[in-house]
Structure formats: C-alpha cells, structure tokens
Write a protein that holds these residues in place. Structure first.
Motif, short mmCIF file in Angstrom:
data_model
loop_
_atom_site.label_atom_id
_atom_site.label_comp_id
_atom_site.label_asym_id
_atom_site.label_seq_id
_atom_site.Cartn_x
_atom_site.Cartn_y
_atom_site.Cartn_z
N LYS A 226 43.69 10.83 24.49
CA LYS A 226 43.56 10.32 23.12
C LYS A 226 43.06 8.88 23.12
O LYS A 226 42.25 8.48 22.29
CB LYS A 226 44.92 10.37 22.41
CG LYS A 226 45.34 11.75 21.98
CD LYS A 226 44.34 12.32 21.03
CE LYS A 226 44.89 12.59 19.66
NZ LYS A 226 43.84 13.19 18.80
N LYS B 208 52.47 4.48 21.32
CA LYS B 208 51.92 5.56 20.50
C LYS B 208 52.46 6.93 20.90
O LYS B 208 52.63 7.81 20.07
CB LYS B 208 50.41 5.56 20.67
CG LYS B 208 49.66 5.56 19.35
CD LYS B 208 48.18 5.49 19.59
CE LYS B 208 47.46 6.48 18.71
NZ LYS B 208 46.02 6.27 18.70
N GLY C 45 48.50 4.57 11.45
CA GLY C 45 47.80 5.51 12.33
C GLY C 45 46.42 4.97 12.66
O GLY C 45 46.21 3.75 12.60
N ASP C 46 45.51 5.87 12.95
CA ASP C 46 44.18 5.44 13.37
C ASP C 46 43.37 4.91 12.19
O ASP C 46 43.27 5.55 11.16
CB ASP C 46 43.42 6.60 14.01
CG ASP C 46 43.94 6.86 15.42
OD1 ASP C 46 44.66 5.99 15.95
OD2 ASP C 46 43.62 7.92 15.98
N ALA D 180 41.41 4.77 6.87
CA ALA D 180 42.47 5.30 7.73
C ALA D 180 42.36 6.81 7.82
O ALA D 180 41.81 7.46 6.93
CB ALA D 180 43.83 4.90 7.18
N LYS D 181 42.87 7.33 8.95
CA LYS D 181 43.12 8.76 9.09
C LYS D 181 41.90 9.66 8.96
O LYS D 181 41.95 10.70 8.30
CB LYS D 181 44.16 9.22 8.05
CG LYS D 181 45.49 8.51 8.21
CD LYS D 181 46.59 9.26 7.48
CE LYS D 181 47.97 8.74 7.80
NZ LYS D 181 48.35 7.55 7.07
N ARG E 252 49.94 0.67 24.97
CA ARG E 252 49.63 1.55 23.84
C ARG E 252 50.18 2.95 24.07
O ARG E 252 50.66 3.61 23.15
CB ARG E 252 48.11 1.68 23.68
CG ARG E 252 47.56 0.56 22.88
CD ARG E 252 46.09 0.77 22.61
NE ARG E 252 45.52 -0.54 22.37
CZ ARG E 252 44.29 -0.91 22.68
NH1 ARG E 252 43.47 -0.05 23.26
NH2 ARG E 252 43.88 -2.10 22.42
N GLU F 44 39.59 6.11 21.30
CA GLU F 44 39.52 4.87 20.54
C GLU F 44 38.92 3.72 21.35
O GLU F 44 38.46 2.76 20.78
CB GLU F 44 40.88 4.50 19.93
CG GLU F 44 41.96 4.12 20.92
CD GLU F 44 43.24 3.73 20.19
OE1 GLU F 44 43.61 2.56 20.31
OE2 GLU F 44 43.85 4.59 19.52
N SER G 140 44.61 1.70 16.38
CA SER G 140 45.75 2.41 15.82
C SER G 140 46.76 1.37 15.37
O SER G 140 47.10 0.45 16.11
CB SER G 140 46.33 3.39 16.83
OG SER G 140 46.84 2.71 17.91
N GLU G 141 47.15 1.48 14.12
CA GLU G 141 48.03 0.46 13.55
C GLU G 141 49.38 1.07 13.23
O GLU G 141 49.47 2.21 12.80
CB GLU G 141 47.39 -0.09 12.27
CG GLU G 141 46.04 -0.71 12.57
CD GLU G 141 45.64 -1.76 11.54
OE1 GLU G 141 46.21 -1.77 10.45
OE2 GLU G 141 44.75 -2.56 11.87
N THR H 35 37.84 1.85 16.58
CA THR H 35 39.01 2.55 16.05
C THR H 35 40.24 1.81 16.55
O THR H 35 40.33 1.51 17.73
CB THR H 35 39.08 4.00 16.58
OG1 THR H 35 37.78 4.56 16.49
CG2 THR H 35 40.05 4.84 15.80
N HIS I 176 35.51 9.28 15.90
CA HIS I 176 35.98 8.32 16.89
C HIS I 176 34.99 7.16 16.99
O HIS I 176 33.94 7.18 16.36
CB HIS I 176 36.12 9.01 18.24
CG HIS I 176 36.99 10.22 18.19
ND1 HIS I 176 38.31 10.15 17.85
CD2 HIS I 176 36.70 11.52 18.37
CE1 HIS I 176 38.83 11.36 17.85
NE2 HIS I 176 37.87 12.23 18.16
#
Ligand SMILES: Nc1nc2c(ncn2[C@@H]2O[C@H](COP(=O)(O)OP(=O)(O)O)[C@@H](O)[C@H]2O)c(=O)[nH]1
Ligand SMILES: [Mg+2]
Length: 700
Positions: free
Chosen positions: A428, A467, A322-323, A377-378, A463, A432, A317-318, A315, A383
């Motif tokens: 969180k 984030k 988002g994830d 995405a999303k 991160r 990931e 996060s971009e 996973t 996870h």
C-alpha cells in the motif's frame, strides 16, 4: 474563499537544502498576506506545513505540503517541500507541479547539496527559478558570499534584485533595486511591516554597484534594451520588468532576493515580486498529453474551456481523514462533486468536498480553475502520478520521473506471524510514495525495502506502524550468494533400501562440468543401451536440481554447470522415480565437492559523483570495500567515478559517502552480475554458514 481564475494564480515550489528556512518562509508568506491567521513556527511545532506527527517530532519537513497566500488579488500557491535527499521525490514532485521554483538558501550556510539537487530539478522542469537568501539575521550571514556561491556552483545568470541593509544582529532592511527604495523593518513587527525610505547612506555605494549590474544584465538579454543601455538612455521600471519576465522564462536570468523569514522580514516584498515576475498558468504553453491507450498526442490549453486534466503529484495519508490526493489542474476546470475519470485505472472518481489546503486545514471550494492546485480525500483507485481526466477525453499527462531508490535494507517483523501484514502494508505504501519499493527475496527469505536513504526507510516503517498497526525493524540484508564449480569430476549416486516387501533401488553415474558465467544449468542424457530406463531419467535430473538448491559449500544455490548422466543400473521390481531422484541427489552430493566449488557474489556497477577534493577519500574507501575502480571522468560540476563493487560491501554506503564528502557526494548503483568471490572473503561466508548449521543441529 474567493474564486481565482487562471490569470490570478501563481504556483511556486519552495525548495532548497534541509534547514535553509523553507517551511518558515511559507509560514511567513501566508501569515503576512493574512491568509493564515497565526504565525506558525518550527520551534513550537505549530508550523503551517510541517503538521504531520512525523514532522513535528523530528522538526523538519518530510512531506510535500500546500499553503497559499493571497496578495494583490492573486492567489500564490506555495508547495513546501522537504530538503533532505531522502525525500527528494517530494521536492521533485513540487517543482514539477509548480510553475516556478523559489530556491531558499541560508545566508550563512549558502549553497549546499540539497540546493544543487533542487537546482537540477528546476532545470529538468525547465521553468523559472528565484533565489531567496533567508536568515539574514543569523550570525555570519553574508549575502555577497552566498551570491558568489550561487554564481559559481549553480548559475552565473543569477542577479540580485534586492540587497540587505546590515547583516546578522544588525540586519534591519532591504533595498529593492527595481523600485529604488529601502524597506526598514519596524523592530518587533509580527507581519513584516516596514517604513519605505530612500536608499540609506550606509549602502549607497553597494546599491550603485548592484543596480548597475542588474540593469546591465537585464538589458543584455534584450536586443532593443541593450542598444538603449549602451547609448546611456534611461530604462523604465516597466521595461525592466517586462524584459526580466521574458528572460526568466527562457532561463536566462534568475533574480535573487533576501530577508529573514522567521522575522517576516522580506516576506511582503517577496510576495509582490512573485506576483509580478512569476507567470500565471494562463501564460503557460499548452500541456502535452496522450489519449489513453493510443499514441495520439494532444495539446491541452491551460484554460477553463479545454477538457479537464489534472495530475495527482502526491498522496498523503492524514490522521482521521485517510488518503488525500494533491493535484494540479493542467487544463479545464472542475466543480465540487464532479465526477472525473482516471483513464489508466479505468476508474470513475467523484470529487466530493473539493478543497484547497492551508497546511493541515482543508478549505472547501465550489470550483477550481485551470492551473490551480487542489486536494481531495478518499479517491478510490487513484495514486501518485495518476492523471484525472474525463470519460469524454481520457488523457494521460506525462508522469513525474521520480528518482530511483538507492539503498535497501531488510525488514523483520517485531512479532512473529506479522510478516503477511507487513507485506500488505508495504504494498500500500508504494502507491503513495513512488520512490519507495519493496520485494520479497526468496533466495535469502527476507523482505527488502528500497528507498532514497535511511531516514526515508525509517519514516516508511513509522507509517507502517501508524497506518497498519504492524511493527517492523530494519535488518542487514542477507546477500544472495551463489555457488558454482570450476573443475570437472564424475561419480556415482546409488540408493538402495530393503524393507520387508518391495525395496527401493536407483543407481546413476554422472559427470559434472563448469559452464560459463550466466550459462545456467544443463542436463545431458548420455545413457546408451538402457542402463537406466528413459522413464526414470527426468527423476535423476530433478534430484540433481533439488540438491543444487542447497549448495555445496555454504548452502547457496549452485549455478552455471552441466551434468552428463552417462551410466547407471536399475532393478525391474524395486526401481521407481523416487529412488532415481534420491540417486540423483546422492550423485550430486558425491561429485560436486570434487569439482573445485567456489562461491559467487553479486557485484554492482557504481557511479559516484563527488567534488574533486573528496576523490582521494572516496577511492580509498572503495578500495577498502574490495571495489575495482574503473576510472573517473569530469561531470558537469563534479567528478564521476566508476567502479565495480561487491554488493556485500555496500551496506550503509550512502551514509558513509555522505560523511566522506560533507554531504555532497551522491551515487547510483546497478546490479552487474555474479563473480567468483576471493578466497578470504569466501572463507568467512563459509565459516558463518558452518557455524549456524552447527547451532541449528545442536538445537535439534
Ligand atoms: N535566525 C533565523 N532562523 C530561522 C529563520 N528561518 C528559519 N529559521 C530557523 O531555522 C530552522 C530551519 O527552518 P525551517 O523553516 O524548518 O527550514 P526548512 O528545513 O528549509 O523547511 C528552524 O529552527 C527555524 O526556526 C530566519 O529567518 N532566521
Ligand atoms: Mg521544511
């Protein structure tokens, strides 16, 4: 985007030591194939797969990223992985989710620690491996030397299929031993174009030697071929390739190729070899899965008509998206917009905007077939390491055995009051990155983060800032010392207060004795004849425990001792629970200093793997860290040294070991237990405690 069935897919993890040229190779492969429109480069931050701000800033890969190259009607999925051990989790995830490893080595650097690590991973996953000796254009490039190192340090079953023509600034082409042709690169080519020529004179002798080795090696993996070879009969190109494929599958043969990725030299030939030698998902044996919540095992064919199953192997996060979940389909197929099911979390997930990834570009597709790799995405509840399946057949696939964290540091909020936000963010981030853990340690009142190295934890804090907009810094983790007693003593605790009306009165006599290590706390009521009414006795116990939390010597909790309450007195009007609790506290404070109190420190079992030549340095260093060396035994390629070392002496050990062993040593650590701290070291801790206590008192 063309649709690719399972037979027309190859999944290749590009792995190797940091800086060996993996990302440049992925760029070259995607570019010469025409699948990526521009030739990205590390130097100007334009590379295809190092696109995160973290990576552009640092100039090396941190995250697993996907690209693809379409070649001969086949889609080659390329998993670009980071090389530094700090990010080894992503390298393993890449190897796990691919069907073959393309192990990249620098032609002057050769086999490095990271190469050994990924070799181990490819062995764990039991799949094919191919070596690519890149950077043949670099000063001191030496193909023969690197090949020798591969044989000595990785596997004697490696065998060149290509050899270079020239080296360093004179590197100009490659000879393919199977097709028996030379590729001479057109100077200045941007897409790896070449003239195909007969074997040039300058490499004729070398060619003959290597070609002979190759045919002999391949033939020896196949009974029928070896007979023909010994009889001196010709072996055809197709026979050779078929035997090679079979031997590669059994891990009895690992072909070696070469080139200079940055110049795109060797990229076209390598793509052809990948298409020819690496199995397609359709060639794979069925995947083993388990029906969720049962012990029922299922075998899932890697084919479109099997039930859908896919593993989320990463996973990321971009920014602006988002994830994003990267998944590999192990069975069945999937359509854009389809609803799938995550059995372990009982969650339905909709695959909206089903895509594949060309670096940061996401290309929407209508359908992905068995064995392909996609991004989505999303997802709401999914996870890393989760399986996606269907409601009808809710299976879970084997999980990637991510490496355990080896270092930990404390984190402190830059701004007071941000602690809660930091902990939420860290929680969180563990979802990931499975190689990252965190906990709040109540003993030392610090938040600890665990990872694979300092760089890893730095990236995590980066991160966190990006984030979750909270800023944290690393700090030295405090050591959760303990205290205990070694002697026996007895004494009184008496609380008496007379304030106008009703007073307070509690009085107790206790004896304190040591317990064995790990024996905990024991309270014995030995009151006879009601010198303390039984309803007040638990209050004494509570008082003692409360006092013990604050220690005797240096403020650390006292453990492993016994208290016998053997006498006391009370007052019919003034006695109450509070008074007896205070009496317990006073008794502990009076008696415990007379029981030979000592400090206990946490010890760790340490297993250090090191090449023999660094053993002396590693042992010397452990000695200076108050380590007790238990012995060493030969490991597979390195020595395994076992020692018990106080946790307090292991801060930044990973960095130290790295520099002592030129990056080749690794270690594992496990909490062993508590032991008495030697006088001198203990005195320092006590002194430190007294100092801060005094400072606090002066502050008021
Ligand atoms: N001379 C030369 N340099 C290269 C070549 N391939 C990569 N490099 C350089 O080597 C460095 C590391 O390359 P990179 O692809 O990031 O390696 P990775 O860490 O394995 O992904 C970068 O500065 C590249 O520009 C090559 O074939 N020849
Ligand atoms: Mg890279």
């Amino acid at each position: 985007m063309k649709e690719y069935p399972s037979t027309h897919i190859r999944n290749v993890a590009v792995v190797g030591h940091g800086g060996s040229g993996k990302t440049s190779l992925v760029d070259a492969l995607a570019f010469v194939a025409g699948s990526s429109k521009r030739h990205g480069r590390i130097k100007d931050g334009s590379s295809l797969t190092d696109y995160s701000p973290d990576e552009i800033e640092r100039g090396y890969s941190i995250s697993l990223a996907l690209a693809y190259a379409e070649w001969d009607g086949v889609k080659v999925n390329l998993f670009d992985t980071p090389g530094y051990l700090d990010f080894a989790g992503d390298a393993l995830a890449g190897v796990w989710a691919a069907d073959a490893s393309l192990i990249v080595l620098g032609a002057s650097a050769g086999v490095e620690t990271g190469t050994e690590k990924v070799w181990e991973y490819s062995r764990t996953c039991e799949h094919e491996a191919i070596f690519f000796v890149s950077m043949m254009d670099k000063e001191h490039a030496d193909f023969a030397k690197v090949y020798q190192q591969i044989r000595e340090r990785l596997t004697p079953k490696a065998i060149p299929v290509e050899i270079p023509i020239g080296a360093g600034p004179d590197f100009k082409g490659i000879v393919n031993l199977i097709t028996k042709t030379a590729h001479l690169y057109k100077a200045g080519t941007k897409t790896g174009e070449y003239d195909e020529l007969p074997i040039p004179k300058e490499v004729q002798a070398e060619y003959e030697k290597y070609e002979n080795d190759l045919i002999e090696t391949v033939a020896s993996t196949d009974d029928a071929l070896v007979e023909r070879y010994l009889e001196g009969k010709e072996i055809s190109h197709d026979e050779l390739v078929t035997a090679m494929r079979a031997a590669m599958k059994r891990r009895e043969l690992f072909p070696v190729f070469c080139g200079a990725a940055e110049l795109t030299y060797g990229a076209r030939a390598l793509l052809s070899e990948i298409v020819e030698l690496v199995p397609s998902p359709a060639d794979n044996p069925p995947a083993h899965a388990e029906k969720w919540g049962t012990a029922e095992k299922l075998e899932l064919k890697e084919a479109d008509d099997a039930p859908f199953s896919a593993l989320v192997f990463k996973t990321v996060s971009e920014p602006h998206v988002g994830d994003v979940s990267l998944f590999r389909i192990y069975s069945g197929m999937v359509k854009n917009g389809q609803e799938v099911f995550n059995p372990a979390r009982s969650a339905a997930e909709k695959l909206n905007h089903l895509s594949i990834s060309q670096g940061k570009d996401k290309i929407e597709v209508d359908v992905l077939h068995a064995g392909d790799v996609g991004v989505i995405a999303k997802l709401r509840d999914t996870h890393s390491n989760d399986t996606l399946a269907t409601q009808a057949v809710p299976v879970v696939l084997p999980r990637i055995p991510f490496p355990e964290p080896i270092i930990h540091v404390a984190v402190e909020a830059k701004e007071r009051g941000d602690e809660e936000k930091i902990n939420l963010g860290l929680a969180k981030l563990t979802e990931e990155d499975p190689t990252f853990h965190w906990e709040y340690n109540p003993d030392v009142r610090q938040t600890w983060i665990y990872g694979l190295g300092e760089r890893h934890l730095e990236v995590i804090l980066g991160r966190l800032a990006r984030k979750f907009s909270v800023h944290a810094t690393m700090a030295k983790p405090k050591i959760p010392y303990r205290e205990t007693i070694k002697g026996k003593a007895e004494g009184q605790g008496r609380h008496k207060k007379q304030t106008g009306g009703r007073g307070q009165f509690g009085d107790c006599w206790i004896r304190m004795l040591p317990m064995p290590r790990g024996g905990g706390y024991v309270f014995e009521d030995q009151i006879v004849g009601g010198s303390i009414p039984s309803k007040f006795i638990p209050a004494v116990d509570r008082g003692i425990q409360e006092a013990a939390v604050r220690g005797i010597l240096a403020g650390y909790p006292v453990v492993d001792y016994k208290v016998q309450l053997f006498d006391g007195s009370y007052h019919t009007v003034d006695s109450n629970e509070m008074s007896f609790k205070l009496a317990g506290i006073l008794a502990f404070r009076n008696v415990s200093p007379n029981c030979k109190p000592v400090l206990l420190e946490p010890l760790s079992d340490l297993e250090v793997m090191t090449p023999e030549e660094y053993l002396g340095a590693v042992m010397g260093d452990l000695n200076s860290r108050r380590g007790q060396i238990l012995g060493s035994e030969p490991g597979e390629k390195q020595l395994k040294l076992k020692a018990v070392v106080p946790e307090a002496e292991l801060y930044k050990y990973a960095t130290q070991l790295h520099s002592l062993t030129q990056g080749r040593g690794t270690f594992r650590k496990k909490f062993k237990g508590y032991a008495e701290m030697p006088g001198e070291a203990a005195a320092k801790v006590i002194e430190e405690y007294q100092k801060t206590k005094k400072e606090k008192e002066e502050e008021g």
